[in-house]
Design a protein around this motif. Structure first.
Motif, PDB file in Angstrom:
ATOM      1  N   SER A  19       0.819  -1.213   0.000  1.00  0.00           N
ATOM      2  CA  SER A  19       0.000   0.000   0.000  1.00  0.00           C
ATOM      3  C   SER A  19       0.855   1.266   0.000  1.00  0.00           C
ATOM      4  N   GLY A  20       2.158   1.102  -0.276  1.00  0.00           N
ATOM      5  CA  GLY A  20       3.029   2.258  -0.492  1.00  0.00           C
ATOM      6  C   GLY A  20       3.547   2.940   0.753  1.00  0.00           C
ATOM      7  N   LEU A  21       3.437   2.294   1.909  1.00  0.00           N
ATOM      8  CA  LEU A  21       3.829   2.947   3.158  1.00  0.00           C
ATOM      9  C   LEU A  21       5.311   2.796   3.502  1.00  0.00           C
ATOM     10  N   GLY A  22       6.008   1.949   2.780  1.00  0.00           N
ATOM     11  CA  GLY A  22       7.425   1.761   3.068  1.00  0.00           C
ATOM     12  C   GLY A  22       7.957   0.522   2.382  1.00  0.00           C
ATOM     13  N   TRP A  23       9.182   0.163   2.724  1.00  0.00           N
ATOM     14  CA  TRP A  23       9.792  -1.050   2.190  1.00  0.00           C
ATOM     15  C   TRP A  23      10.272  -1.904   3.362  1.00  0.00           C
ATOM     16  N   ILE A  24      10.462  -3.180   3.108  1.00  0.00           N
ATOM     17  CA  ILE A  24      10.941  -4.073   4.160  1.00  0.00           C
ATOM     18  C   ILE A  24      12.465  -4.064   4.120  1.00  0.00           C
ATOM     19  N   GLY A  25      13.037  -3.575   5.215  1.00  0.00           N
ATOM     20  CA  GLY A  25      14.478  -3.393   5.290  1.00  0.00           C
ATOM     21  C   GLY A  25      15.232  -4.690   5.495  1.00  0.00           C
ATOM     22  N   LYS A  26      16.551  -4.590   5.519  1.00  0.00           N
ATOM     23  CA  LYS A  26      17.394  -5.778   5.705  1.00  0.00           C
ATOM     24  C   LYS A  26      17.192  -6.398   7.078  1.00  0.00           C
ATOM     25  N   ASN A  27      16.680  -5.599   8.037  1.00  0.00           N
ATOM     26  CA  ASN A  27      16.412  -6.122   9.377  1.00  0.00           C
ATOM     27  C   ASN A  27      14.999  -6.683   9.510  1.00  0.00           C
ATOM     28  N   GLY A  28      14.276  -6.748   8.394  1.00  0.00           N
ATOM     29  CA  GLY A  28      12.927  -7.313   8.412  1.00  0.00           C
ATOM     30  C   GLY A  28      11.846  -6.339   8.831  1.00  0.00           C
ATOM     31  N   ASN A  29      12.221  -5.125   9.220  1.00  0.00           N
ATOM     32  CA  ASN A  29      11.241  -4.131   9.641  1.00  0.00           C
ATOM     33  C   ASN A  29      10.746  -3.306   8.459  1.00  0.00           C
ATOM     34  N   LEU A  30       9.519  -2.825   8.564  1.00  0.00           N
ATOM     35  CA  LEU A  30       9.005  -1.884   7.586  1.00  0.00           C
ATOM     36  C   LEU A  30       9.664  -0.532   7.845  1.00  0.00           C
ATOM     37  N   ILE A  31      10.224   0.065   6.792  1.00  0.00           N
ATOM     38  CA  ILE A  31      10.871   1.371   6.928  1.00  0.00           C
ATOM     39  C   ILE A  31      10.132   2.383   6.061  1.00  0.00           C
ATOM     40  N   ASN A  32       9.722   3.473   6.699  1.00  0.00           N
ATOM     41  CA  ASN A  32       9.044   4.558   6.005  1.00  0.00           C
ATOM     42  C   ASN A  32      10.069   5.655   5.708  1.00  0.00           C
ATOM     43  N   LYS A  33      10.107   6.114   4.464  1.00  0.00           N
ATOM     44  CA  LYS A  33      11.157   7.050   4.044  1.00  0.00           C
ATOM     45  C   LYS A  33      11.114   8.363   4.830  1.00  0.00           C
ATOM     46  N   SER A  54      11.326   3.548  11.227  1.00  0.00           N
ATOM     47  CA  SER A  54      10.676   2.242  11.441  1.00  0.00           C
ATOM     48  C   SER A  54      10.037   2.039  12.813  1.00  0.00           C
ATOM     49  N   PHE A  55      10.041   3.069  13.660  1.00  0.00           N
ATOM     50  CA  PHE A  55       9.451   2.878  14.988  1.00  0.00           C
ATOM     51  C   PHE A  55       7.931   3.054  14.920  1.00  0.00           C
ATOM     52  N   PHE A  56       7.283   2.084  14.267  1.00  0.00           N
ATOM     53  CA  PHE A  56       5.837   2.113  14.080  1.00  0.00           C
ATOM     54  C   PHE A  56       5.203   0.774  14.446  1.00  0.00           C
ATOM     55  N   PHE A  57       3.979   0.848  14.966  1.00  0.00           N
ATOM     56  CA  PHE A  57       3.127  -0.334  15.051  1.00  0.00           C
ATOM     57  C   PHE A  57       2.317  -0.368  13.757  1.00  0.00           C
ATOM     58  N   ILE A  58       2.000  -1.588  13.323  1.00  0.00           N
ATOM     59  CA  ILE A  58       1.208  -1.751  12.099  1.00  0.00           C
ATOM     60  C   ILE A  58      -0.129  -2.391  12.450  1.00  0.00           C
ATOM     61  N   ALA A  59      -1.212  -1.765  12.010  1.00  0.00           N
ATOM     62  CA  ALA A  59      -2.550  -2.339  12.171  1.00  0.00           C
ATOM     63  C   ALA A  59      -3.135  -2.581  10.786  1.00  0.00           C
ATOM     64  N   THR A  60      -3.974  -3.593  10.668  1.00  0.00           N
ATOM     65  CA  THR A  60      -4.550  -3.965   9.370  1.00  0.00           C
ATOM     66  C   THR A  60      -6.069  -4.076   9.495  1.00  0.00           C
ATOM     67  N   LEU A  61      -6.764  -3.490   8.541  1.00  0.00           N
ATOM     68  CA  LEU A  61      -8.224  -3.587   8.484  1.00  0.00           C
ATOM     69  C   LEU A  61      -8.599  -4.150   7.120  1.00  0.00           C
ATOM     70  N   ILE A  62      -9.239  -5.310   7.112  1.00  0.00           N
ATOM     71  CA  ILE A  62      -9.655  -5.956   5.865  1.00  0.00           C
ATOM     72  C   ILE A  62     -11.156  -5.745   5.697  1.00  0.00           C
ATOM     73  N   VAL A  63     -11.565  -5.130   4.569  1.00  0.00           N
ATOM     74  CA  VAL A  63     -12.969  -4.765   4.374  1.00  0.00           C
ATOM     75  C   VAL A  63     -13.517  -5.312   3.057  1.00  0.00           C
ATOM     76  N   VAL A  66      15.540 -12.771   8.571  1.00  0.00           N
ATOM     77  CA  VAL A  66      15.927 -12.736   9.981  1.00  0.00           C
ATOM     78  C   VAL A  66      15.681 -14.117  10.573  1.00  0.00           C
ATOM     79  N   ASP A  67      16.716 -14.680  11.158  1.00  0.00           N
ATOM     80  CA  ASP A  67      16.576 -15.969  11.844  1.00  0.00           C
ATOM     81  C   ASP A  67      15.964 -15.676  13.214  1.00  0.00           C
ATOM     82  N   GLY A  68      14.644 -15.813  13.282  1.00  0.00           N
ATOM     83  CA  GLY A  68      13.933 -15.494  14.511  1.00  0.00           C
ATOM     84  C   GLY A  68      14.416 -16.288  15.702  1.00  0.00           C
ATOM     85  N   SER A  69      14.936 -17.479  15.459  1.00  0.00           N
ATOM     86  CA  SER A  69      15.381 -18.341  16.556  1.00  0.00           C
ATOM     87  C   SER A  69      16.686 -17.863  17.177  1.00  0.00           C
TER      88      SER A  69
END
Length: 311
Positions: free
Chosen positions: A145-159, A163-172, A208-211
């Motif tokens: 949806s154009g809000l950012g890209w997924i960085g090398k650390n696996g986080n969403l980064i907004n230009k 990246s210090f954001f919580f993400i919420a999703t609404l499916i309609v 990212v190796d979550g383990s």
């Protein structure tokens, strides 16, 4: 009302509801993300997080999660704190997202009012809101949806804001005007997050190796001892870890959140190492009753504290 008008209304309501960004994507199966997730799971990068293996079809197809789904609305909420403790203090570290009230409680309340306002202004709209509690690939939808890209650390980064954001999703279940996906990745040749990760959990190709992640050990790993081979690698992190975000150049654009419920609990900023060691279960439950720290429970915090102080 046409799709453009409805989308404009939804973005207005998002701003009025206190969200920092809103993007909209068409509800379609995430085929490419499905392949990546399957590979990630097959390599055991989810560690003991078995829930990541559950509901695979729901994770990759919003129409199976919400029958009749046509649009996926992604909302970002900044949690970067205004008050940062002085560097160099020999105290257990806590990830910034956990300094204030539990984001699940805060965002679920915002989502409820957001959905009600959409129904009031647009009409018969059906959908479900999610925040980190259902099989939703929220970062993939944010990117779509154009809000950012997924960085090398696996986080969403907004230009604009990092990246210090919580993400919420609404499916309609209504058609909307869709934002263009962010096709470009702005990490470039930077490897700061990979180089700085204390446990070498960040691999090539945005994996990212979550383990191996400190957040996994200090939050997700329940009823088990942290492996001895991790001793001395936690860099004093007791709950979560912000290293890969703190070193990210894009986070120089981070600005303090306006959400008052994310104001740091005074104890998070003021507790000394001795305060943490002397904390009783009764005090823990009282002080952190609205905090994400309650997810690890008192025994989990004590286990983590013991591990980093004995390392």
């Amino acid at each position: 009302m046409n799709t453009f008008g409805n989308s404009h209304i939804i973005k207005q309501i998002a701003t009025q509801s206190g969200f920092d960004y809103c993007g909209i994507a068409r509800a379609l199966p995430l085929d490419e993300d499905a392949r990546r997730l399957e590979t990630w799971l097959n390599k055991g990068y989810n560690g003991n997080m078995q829930y990541m293996e559950n509901h695979f079809e729901l994770r990759i197809n919003p129409q199976k999660l919400v029958p009749g789904a046509k649009s996926v609305i992604t909302l970002l909420l900044n949690y970067y704190p205004a008050d940062i403790p002085t560097a160099g203090r020999d105290v257990p570290k806590i990830s910034k997202y956990a300094w204030g009230n539990d984001y699940h409680e805060v965002i679920k309340a915002k989502l409820r009012s957001f959905i009600e306002e959409i129904k009031l202004r647009i009409g018969d709209v059906h959908g479900r809101g999610f925040v980190d509690s259902a099989p939703v690939l929220e970062r993939a939808w944010a990117q779509r949806s154009g809000l950012g890209w997924i960085g090398k650390n696996g986080n969403l980064i907004n230009k604009q804001s990092g990246s210090f954001f919580f993400i919420a999703t609404l499916i309609v279940d209504i058609e909307l005007e869709y934002d263009d996906p962010l096709a470009k990745d702005f990490c470039g040749t930077c490897t700061k997050c990979i180089d700085a990760c204390p446990t070498n959990a960040i691999l090539d190709n945005r994996v990212v190796d979550g383990s191996k992640c400190i957040s996994y050990y200090t939050i997700e790993l329940k009823d088990a001892l942290i492996p001895d081979n991790m001793k001395g690698k936690f860099d004093n992190w007791m709950f979560g870890c912000d290293v890969c975000q703190d070193v990210c150049p894009w986070n120089r654009f981070s600005s303090p959140t306006t959400e008052t419920r994310f104001t740091p609990i005074p104890e998070i900023l003021d507790f000394t190492k001795e305060n943490w060691e002397e904390l009783t279960e009764e005090s823990f439950k009282k002080i952190f009753r609205h905090s994400p720290l309650k997810r690890s429970k008192f025994q989990g915090i004590k286990r983590n504290l013991k591990f980093i102080t004995k390392a």
